[in-house]
Motif scaffolding. Structure first.
Motif, PDB file in Angstrom:
ATOM      1  N   GLN A 128       3.876  -6.735  36.631  1.00  0.00           N
ATOM      2  CA  GLN A 128       4.021  -5.504  36.323  1.00  0.00           C
ATOM      3  C   GLN A 128       2.752  -4.692  36.583  1.00  0.00           C
ATOM      4  N   THR A 129       1.593  -5.140  36.456  1.00  0.00           N
ATOM      5  CA  THR A 129       0.348  -4.596  36.718  1.00  0.00           C
ATOM      6  C   THR A 129       0.164  -4.248  37.990  1.00  0.00           C
ATOM      7  N   ALA A 130       0.702  -5.160  39.121  1.00  0.00           N
ATOM      8  CA  ALA A 130       0.553  -4.765  40.511  1.00  0.00           C
ATOM      9  C   ALA A 130       1.588  -3.758  40.868  1.00  0.00           C
ATOM     10  N   LEU A 131       2.687  -3.736  40.253  1.00  0.00           N
ATOM     11  CA  LEU A 131       3.819  -2.778  40.442  1.00  0.00           C
ATOM     12  C   LEU A 131       3.008  -1.190  40.138  1.00  0.00           C
ATOM     13  N   ASP A 132       2.377  -1.302  38.886  1.00  0.00           N
ATOM     14  CA  ASP A 132       1.791  -0.181  38.070  1.00  0.00           C
ATOM     15  C   ASP A 132       0.877   0.375  39.406  1.00  0.00           C
ATOM     16  N   GLN A 133       0.098  -0.297  39.819  1.00  0.00           N
ATOM     17  CA  GLN A 133      -1.109  -0.004  40.792  1.00  0.00           C
ATOM     18  C   GLN A 133      -0.507   0.424  42.090  1.00  0.00           C
ATOM     19  N   ALA A 134       0.650  -0.053  42.577  1.00  0.00           N
ATOM     20  CA  ALA A 134       1.130   0.132  43.767  1.00  0.00           C
ATOM     21  C   ALA A 134       1.757   1.498  43.697  1.00  0.00           C
ATOM     22  N   SER A 135       2.573   1.648  42.639  1.00  0.00           N
ATOM     23  CA  SER A 135       3.306   3.063  42.140  1.00  0.00           C
ATOM     24  C   SER A 135       2.360   4.121  41.988  1.00  0.00           C
ATOM     25  N   ALA A 136       0.943   3.893  41.486  1.00  0.00           N
ATOM     26  CA  ALA A 136       0.173   4.759  41.399  1.00  0.00           C
ATOM     27  C   ALA A 136      -0.305   5.255  42.941  1.00  0.00           C
ATOM     28  N   GLU A 137      -0.389   4.207  43.827  1.00  0.00           N
ATOM     29  CA  GLU A 137      -0.815   4.583  45.062  1.00  0.00           C
ATOM     30  C   GLU A 137       0.127   5.451  45.925  1.00  0.00           C
ATOM     31  N   LEU A 138       1.212   4.870  45.821  1.00  0.00           N
ATOM     32  CA  LEU A 138       2.431   5.313  46.645  1.00  0.00           C
ATOM     33  C   LEU A 138       3.482   6.243  46.090  1.00  0.00           C
ATOM     34  N   GLY A 139       3.339   6.224  44.649  1.00  0.00           N
ATOM     35  CA  GLY A 139       4.320   6.981  44.043  1.00  0.00           C
ATOM     36  C   GLY A 139       4.929   8.408  44.450  1.00  0.00           C
ATOM     37  N   THR A 188       4.282  -2.908  52.931  1.00  0.00           N
ATOM     38  CA  THR A 188       5.050  -1.761  52.455  1.00  0.00           C
ATOM     39  C   THR A 188       4.514  -0.466  52.944  1.00  0.00           C
ATOM     40  N   ARG A 189       3.121  -0.345  53.168  1.00  0.00           N
ATOM     41  CA  ARG A 189       2.511   0.748  53.584  1.00  0.00           C
ATOM     42  C   ARG A 189       2.515   0.944  54.966  1.00  0.00           C
ATOM     43  N   ARG A 190       2.824  -0.059  55.633  1.00  0.00           N
ATOM     44  CA  ARG A 190       3.070   0.253  57.250  1.00  0.00           C
ATOM     45  C   ARG A 190       4.620   0.318  57.443  1.00  0.00           C
ATOM     46  N   LEU A 191       5.571   0.053  56.790  1.00  0.00           N
ATOM     47  CA  LEU A 191       6.939   0.321  56.881  1.00  0.00           C
ATOM     48  C   LEU A 191       7.157   1.932  56.464  1.00  0.00           C
ATOM     49  N   LEU A 192       6.414   2.131  55.524  1.00  0.00           N
ATOM     50  CA  LEU A 192       6.588   3.443  55.188  1.00  0.00           C
ATOM     51  C   LEU A 192       6.081   4.530  56.206  1.00  0.00           C
ATOM     52  N   SER A 193       4.962   4.139  56.794  1.00  0.00           N
ATOM     53  CA  SER A 193       4.388   5.004  57.764  1.00  0.00           C
ATOM     54  C   SER A 193       4.957   4.836  59.124  1.00  0.00           C
ATOM     55  N   ASP A 194       5.834   3.848  59.229  1.00  0.00           N
ATOM     56  CA  ASP A 194       6.760   3.741  60.489  1.00  0.00           C
ATOM     57  C   ASP A 194       8.015   4.278  60.179  1.00  0.00           C
ATOM     58  N   GLY A 195       8.226   4.912  59.116  1.00  0.00           N
ATOM     59  CA  GLY A 195       9.364   5.652  58.961  1.00  0.00           C
ATOM     60  C   GLY A 195      10.533   5.104  57.963  1.00  0.00           C
ATOM     61  N   TRP A 196      10.326   3.892  57.268  1.00  0.00           N
ATOM     62  CA  TRP A 196      11.329   3.100  56.719  1.00  0.00           C
ATOM     63  C   TRP A 196      11.270   3.603  55.059  1.00  0.00           C
ATOM     64  N   ASP A 197      12.425   3.628  54.581  1.00  0.00           N
ATOM     65  CA  ASP A 197      12.337   3.398  53.162  1.00  0.00           C
ATOM     66  C   ASP A 197      12.258   2.116  52.668  1.00  0.00           C
ATOM     67  N   VAL A 198      11.457   2.099  51.711  1.00  0.00           N
ATOM     68  CA  VAL A 198      11.001   0.695  51.001  1.00  0.00           C
ATOM     69  C   VAL A 198      11.437   0.316  49.645  1.00  0.00           C
ATOM     70  N   ALA A 199      11.975  -0.556  49.224  1.00  0.00           N
ATOM     71  CA  ALA A 199      12.136  -1.178  47.851  1.00  0.00           C
ATOM     72  C   ALA A 199      11.025  -2.137  47.714  1.00  0.00           C
ATOM     73  N   VAL A 200       9.956  -1.809  46.977  1.00  0.00           N
ATOM     74  CA  VAL A 200       9.056  -3.099  46.624  1.00  0.00           C
ATOM     75  C   VAL A 200       9.524  -3.785  45.161  1.00  0.00           C
ATOM     76  N   TRP A 201       9.580  -5.126  45.726  1.00  0.00           N
ATOM     77  CA  TRP A 201       9.867  -5.949  44.407  1.00  0.00           C
ATOM     78  C   TRP A 201       8.538  -6.643  44.110  1.00  0.00           C
ATOM     79  N   ASP A 202       8.302  -6.929  42.935  1.00  0.00           N
ATOM     80  CA  ASP A 202       7.299  -7.845  42.506  1.00  0.00           C
ATOM     81  C   ASP A 202       7.544  -8.633  41.019  1.00  0.00           C
ATOM     82  N   GLY A 238       5.762  -7.185  47.168  1.00  0.00           N
ATOM     83  CA  GLY A 238       5.533  -6.093  47.858  1.00  0.00           C
ATOM     84  C   GLY A 238       4.354  -5.050  47.338  1.00  0.00           C
ATOM     85  N   ALA A 239       3.947  -5.529  45.918  1.00  0.00           N
ATOM     86  CA  ALA A 239       2.997  -4.705  44.992  1.00  0.00           C
ATOM     87  C   ALA A 239       1.539  -5.351  45.402  1.00  0.00           C
TER      88      ALA A 239
END
Ligand SMILES: NC(=O)c1ccc[n+]([C@@H]2O[C@H](COP(=O)([O-])OP(=O)(O)OC[C@H]3O[C@@H](n4cnc5c(N)ncnc54)[C@H](O)[C@@H]3O)[C@@H](O)[C@H]2O)c1
Length: 258
Positions: free
Chosen positions: A46-57, A29-43, A20-21
């Motif tokens: 680590q670099t992709a997780l850090d970037q996604a976290s910076a965007e969505l954190g 992940t972005r779409r589900l968040l905007s549709d009102g879901w809570d999301v657990a991102v697995w990846d 999901g990162a």
């Protein structure tokens, strides 16, 4: 409604998105968040997780990040428990973690073949089994397959076989989980602009896809995410065991194009 299931007092549905990162998983992940879901991102990256976290954190209440290799059975079980604990409920899973390989079949090694199957098939199985154990009665799983699992695309002996297996696994899980009200479907994208295709698709491969796709373009992660979100939602309440190609008409096409 998905929003009415789950633990008392928790109205928002919650999903896990594997891979999901990056790419399609990040778009989902972005779409589900905007549709009102809570999301657990697995990846696994680590670099992709850090970037996604910076965007969505900044939405830290609603999105959590877990470094998980989907081929690691114990890690998958632990991360499923952690996500269920964090959100108080689980309603859905999107299996987007995947790896590709483009190689002629007689140059594909057994090790490469086994690795592709391990991530794309066994990883989706492990995540589906762990999450289904948490879903109780109701919920949905969406697997990200590929048109290469539906057609004999050159260079895709391992990748195509893995995605074909995802289609069959989807049907088996749909039948076995239907009595519990859990739906299982596959989205089979055609070529989509993501870091995976940026790494694997040469100019020649891109030209080939443009010629073979009637809409003559790559899809976007948003277009794949929209269909995935639909299949995950209660709007698709009577849809299970299906594989829906989101491919600009690729699978519909024949040889005669002029
Ligand atoms: N991009 C396309 O054109 C296309 C077309 C059809 C299907 N798909 C499928 O869509 C899915 C996502 O692909 P993408 O293009 O977004 O790729 P991507 O490389 O951008 O994203 C895949 C993510 O999965 C993660 N991942 C890989 N192995 C993992 C593992 N063992 N455990 C956990 N995470 C792991 C990677 O770190 C990455 O962040 C894949 O299943 C792919 O086969 C992609």
């Amino acid at each position: 409604m998905a929003g009415e299931r789950g633990a008392a007092g928790r109205k928002r549905p919650a999903a896990i998105v594997t891979g999901g990162a990056s790419g399609i998983g990040l778009g989902v992940t972005r779409r589900l968040l905007s549709d009102g879901w809570d999301v657990a991102v697995w990846d696994a990256a680590q670099t992709a997780l850090d970037q996604a976290s910076a965007e969505l954190g900044e939405r830290s209440e609603r999105v959590r990040f877990y470094r998980v290799d989907v081929t690691d059975e114990a890690a998958v079980a632990a991360a499923t428990d952690a996500a269920a604990e964090a959100f108080g409920r689980l309603d859905g899973l999107v299996n987007s973690a995947g790896i590709g390989l483009d190689a002629p079949f007689d140059e594909t090694t057994a090790e490469q073949f086994r690795r592709i199957l391990d991530v794309n098939v066994v990883g989706s199985f492990l995540a589906s089994r762990a999450v289904a154990r948490h879903l109780g009665r109701g919920g949905a799983i969406v697997n990200i397959g590929s048109v290469s699992g539906l057609r004999g695309n050159v260079g895709r002996v391992a990748y195509g076989a893995s995605k074909g297996a995802v289609v069959t696994m989807t049907q088996v899980l749909a039948v076995e989980l239907a009595p519990r009200g859990i739906r299982v479907n596959t989205v089979a994208p055609g070529p989509v602009e993501t870091p995976l295709t940026a790494a694997l698709h040469s100019d020649a491969i891109r030209a080939g896809w443009h010629a073979a796709v009637p809409m003559a373009r790559y899809g976007t992660v948003e277009e794949i995410a929209a269909v995935t979100a639909f299949l995950l939602s209660d709007e698709a309440a009577y849809v299970t065991g299906q594989t829906l190609a989101v491919d600009g008409g690729f699978c519909a096409g024949g040889l005669k194009r002029g």
